[in-house]
Write an enzyme that holds these catalytic residues in place. Structure first.
Site, PDB file in Angstrom:
ATOM      1  CG  ASP A 106      56.422  90.816  -9.270  1.00  0.00           C
ATOM      2  OD1 ASP A 106      56.058  92.318  -9.812  1.00  0.00           O
ATOM      3  OD2 ASP A 106      57.190  90.498  -9.883  1.00  0.00           O
ATOM      4  CE  LYS A 157      57.924  88.924 -18.982  1.00  0.00           C
ATOM      5  NZ  LYS A 157      57.160  88.014 -18.649  1.00  0.00           N
ATOM      6  CG  ASP A 217      59.769  91.829 -11.439  1.00  0.00           C
ATOM      7  OD1 ASP A 217      59.838  91.230 -10.377  1.00  0.00           O
ATOM      8  OD2 ASP A 217      58.972  91.411 -12.628  1.00  0.00           O
TER       9      ASP A 217
HETATM   10  N1  GDD Z   1      45.688  88.364  -9.749  1.00  0.00           N
HETATM   11  C1  GDD Z   1      46.346  87.479 -10.442  1.00  0.00           C
HETATM   12  N2  GDD Z   1      45.788  86.897 -11.165  1.00  0.00           N
HETATM   13  N3  GDD Z   1      47.780  88.662 -10.944  1.00  0.00           N
HETATM   14  C2  GDD Z   1      48.605  87.192 -11.297  1.00  0.00           C
HETATM   15  C3  GDD Z   1      48.337  86.267 -12.446  1.00  0.00           C
HETATM   16  C4  GDD Z   1      46.776  85.817 -12.475  1.00  0.00           C
HETATM   17  O1  GDD Z   1      46.065  84.944 -12.769  1.00  0.00           O
HETATM   18  N4  GDD Z   1      49.312  86.585 -13.092  1.00  0.00           N
HETATM   19  C5  GDD Z   1      50.060  87.095 -12.312  1.00  0.00           C
HETATM   20  N5  GDD Z   1      49.780  87.931 -11.535  1.00  0.00           N
HETATM   21  C6  GDD Z   1      50.642  88.868 -10.872  1.00  0.00           C
HETATM   22  C7  GDD Z   1      51.608  89.110 -10.564  1.00  0.00           C
HETATM   23  O2  GDD Z   1      51.693  88.283  -9.084  1.00  0.00           O
HETATM   24  C8  GDD Z   1      52.641  89.428 -10.372  1.00  0.00           C
HETATM   25  O3  GDD Z   1      52.742  90.328  -9.240  1.00  0.00           O
HETATM   26  C9  GDD Z   1      52.059  90.845 -11.405  1.00  0.00           C
HETATM   27  O4  GDD Z   1      50.648  90.046 -11.549  1.00  0.00           O
HETATM   28  C10 GDD Z   1      53.456  90.321 -12.835  1.00  0.00           C
HETATM   29  O5  GDD Z   1      53.290  89.124 -13.019  1.00  0.00           O
HETATM   30  P1  GDD Z   1      55.032  87.825 -13.186  1.00  0.00           P
HETATM   31  O6  GDD Z   1      54.350  86.684 -13.460  1.00  0.00           O
HETATM   32  O7  GDD Z   1      55.789  89.218 -12.159  1.00  0.00           O
HETATM   33  O8  GDD Z   1      55.287  88.657 -14.317  1.00  0.00           O
HETATM   34  P2  GDD Z   1      56.491  89.460 -15.204  1.00  0.00           P
HETATM   35  O9  GDD Z   1      57.743  90.262 -14.223  1.00  0.00           O
HETATM   36  O10 GDD Z   1      56.780  88.198 -15.641  1.00  0.00           O
HETATM   37  O11 GDD Z   1      55.993  90.257 -16.237  1.00  0.00           O
HETATM   38  C11 GDD Z   1      55.064  91.641 -15.897  1.00  0.00           C
HETATM   39  O12 GDD Z   1      55.800  92.578 -15.068  1.00  0.00           O
HETATM   40  C12 GDD Z   1      56.952  93.003 -15.854  1.00  0.00           C
HETATM   41  C13 GDD Z   1      57.683  94.240 -15.194  1.00  0.00           C
HETATM   42  O13 GDD Z   1      57.916  93.412 -13.745  1.00  0.00           O
HETATM   43  C14 GDD Z   1      54.597  92.359 -17.790  1.00  0.00           C
HETATM   44  O14 GDD Z   1      54.030  92.905 -17.035  1.00  0.00           O
HETATM   45  C15 GDD Z   1      56.522  92.839 -18.093  1.00  0.00           C
HETATM   46  O15 GDD Z   1      55.832  93.576 -19.312  1.00  0.00           O
HETATM   47  C16 GDD Z   1      56.993  93.613 -17.259  1.00  0.00           C
HETATM   48  O16 GDD Z   1      57.950  94.311 -17.872  1.00  0.00           O
HETATM   49 MG    MG Z   2      57.344  90.114 -12.394  1.00  0.00          MG
END
Ligand code: GDD
Ligand code: MG
Length: 370
Positions: A106, A157, A217
């Site tokens: 994303d 976070k 993001d």
């Molecule tokens: N296959 C799979 N299975 N993908 C997953 C799963 C799962 O169970 N859970 C999450 N994802 C994928 C989501 O589709 C997304 O593309 C990515 O992993 C990160 O998940 P998010 O839910 O968007 O995480 P975030 O934005 O809260 O936090 C993450 O991204 C940040 C940067 O955008 C973390 O990596 C943070 O440390 C980081 O700063």
């Molecule tokens: Mg994200």
């Protein structure tokens, strides 16, 4: 080199848009968001891509097939139960052939992947994490570095009083397959909260790669709108489609615009649309194909997906309409409202302040003054 793209999340912060379409498949301009990531990989010579799916997996396969249309080779691996970020990569381990890249699915970025991989090799790193600076780091994973660029800590976070740096995990990693050895199979496991902090404790060399490249993001409605504004402002590589009828106004084939309508750029209008007299589209707008927009309508800073209808004298300001939404007359939609696909909004409603209308909702005339 191979890339694993994590696309299994439910995208809850982007509901109702993600109730029917997984976040990486939401349209960004005229194509699914994921195409931007695939194109980034291609620009750096990466054509072997593993998609790790869990939520609505069929939507990816139906659109991309084996990837040949885009000039890449796609492998799909679907989880029965979501395995979280690291569990998802463990689940594709059998396909990995050496040093590989992982992407959060994303993130819109123009990161220099070639430089990232070169840095990883030069440092003899096992885990290299791309980092970016953001104003509000509390929604992300913080990754403070020492002077040599080695990672000191992971703070996922945090509340404001635990903010130790403005460098955050930008969601692109270069990894060595051996780091997955200790990860349990078939159960949820997180990179950010589990594997990375553990590897750090065991002294595995892990480096951060700060970058000033464009980064966003797209995980909330505000950020999703921002991604469109930034592409319209040409901050991200993108080839505009259609005819540029005046500076920064692109219009698709077979679209009919009344000579009495006013369109300001930057704006993109898809093919097969109709735009009525005295309608004003005043910039930062992306209107999908086959939309019918009536007379005296005002649209600004909004994203309207395919097949929408907007009745006379309505306004859509800073908001998102998903596919096939029908808006009546004199409706005001503003301040980050999100209307789910196939909803019908009767005449004289007011939708404001980030209100979210679930897909296929029928809203009678004059019901909401939100
Ligand atoms: N296959 C799979 N299975 N993908 C997953 C799963 C799962 O169970 N859970 C999450 N994802 C994928 C989501 O589709 C997304 O593309 C990515 O992993 C990160 O998940 P998010 O839910 O968007 O995480 P975030 O934005 O809260 O936090 C993450 O991204 C940040 C940067 O955008 C973390 O990596 C943070 O440390 C980081 O700063
Ligand atoms: Mg994200």
């Amino acid at each position: 080199m191979q890339a694993v793209i994590l696309v299994g999340g439910q995208g809850t912060r982007l509901r109702p848009l993600t109730l029917t379409v997984p976040k990486p498949m939401l349209p960004l301009m005229d194509r699914p968001f994921l195409v931007f990531q695939i194109e980034l990989c291609k620009r750096h010579g990466i054509r072997d891509i593993i998609l790790s799916t869990a939520y609505l997996p069929e939507v990816f396969e139906e659109y991309f097939g084996d990837g040949s249309r885009l000039g890449v080779r796609l492998t799909y691996v679907t989880e029965d139960e979501p395995l979280d970020t690291c569990g998802a990569v463990k689940n594709v381990e059998r396909y990995l052939e050496g040093t590989f890249l992982v992407f959060n699915g994303d993130v819109l970025t123009d990161l220099d992947l070639t430089a990232l991989v070169a840095y990883h090799r030069q440092k003899g790193s096992k885990v290299t994490i791309s980092l970016t600076r953001v104003e509000d780091p509390t929604a992300y994973g913080l990754v403070p570095l020492d002077r040599q660029g080695r990672i000191r800590e992971f703070v996922e976070k945090p509340s404001w009083d635990r903010v130790v740096t403005d460098l955050i995990n930008a969601g692109t990693y270069v990894l060595e397959p051996e780091i997955l050895q200790e990860v349990p199979e078939g159960e949820p496991y997180s990179f950010e909260r589990q594997l990375f902090p553990q590897l750090l404790k065991s002294g595995v060399p892990m480096y951060g790669f700060p970058s000033d490249a464009y980064w966003l993001d797209i995980g909330t409605p505000g950020k999703y709108l921002q991604a469109h504004y930034d592409i319209l402002a040409r901050k991200v590589p993108y080839e505009f489609q259609g005819e540029e009828i005046k500076p920064s106004v692109w219009v698709g084939e077979e679209t009919e615009i009344s000579p009495e309508a006013t369109i300001f750029g930057p704006t993109v209008i898809g093919r097969g649309c109709r735009i009525g007299a005295h309608t004003r589209i005043s910039g930062n707008c992306v209107i999908g194909p086959r939309c019918h927009i009536g007379e005296g309508v005002h649209i600004e800073g909004s994203v309207v997906h395919a097949n929408c209808r907007i009745g006379d004298e309505s306004q859509v300001l800073g908001s998102i309409l998903a596919r096939g939404v029908e808006v009546g007359r004199r409706v005001h939609i503003s301040d980050g409202a999100v209307v789910g696909s196939g909803s019908r909004i009767g005449d004289d409603n007011e939708l404001r302040k980030g209100i979210r209308v679930w897909p296929e909702t029928d809203l009678a005339p004059s019901t909401l003054r939100f």
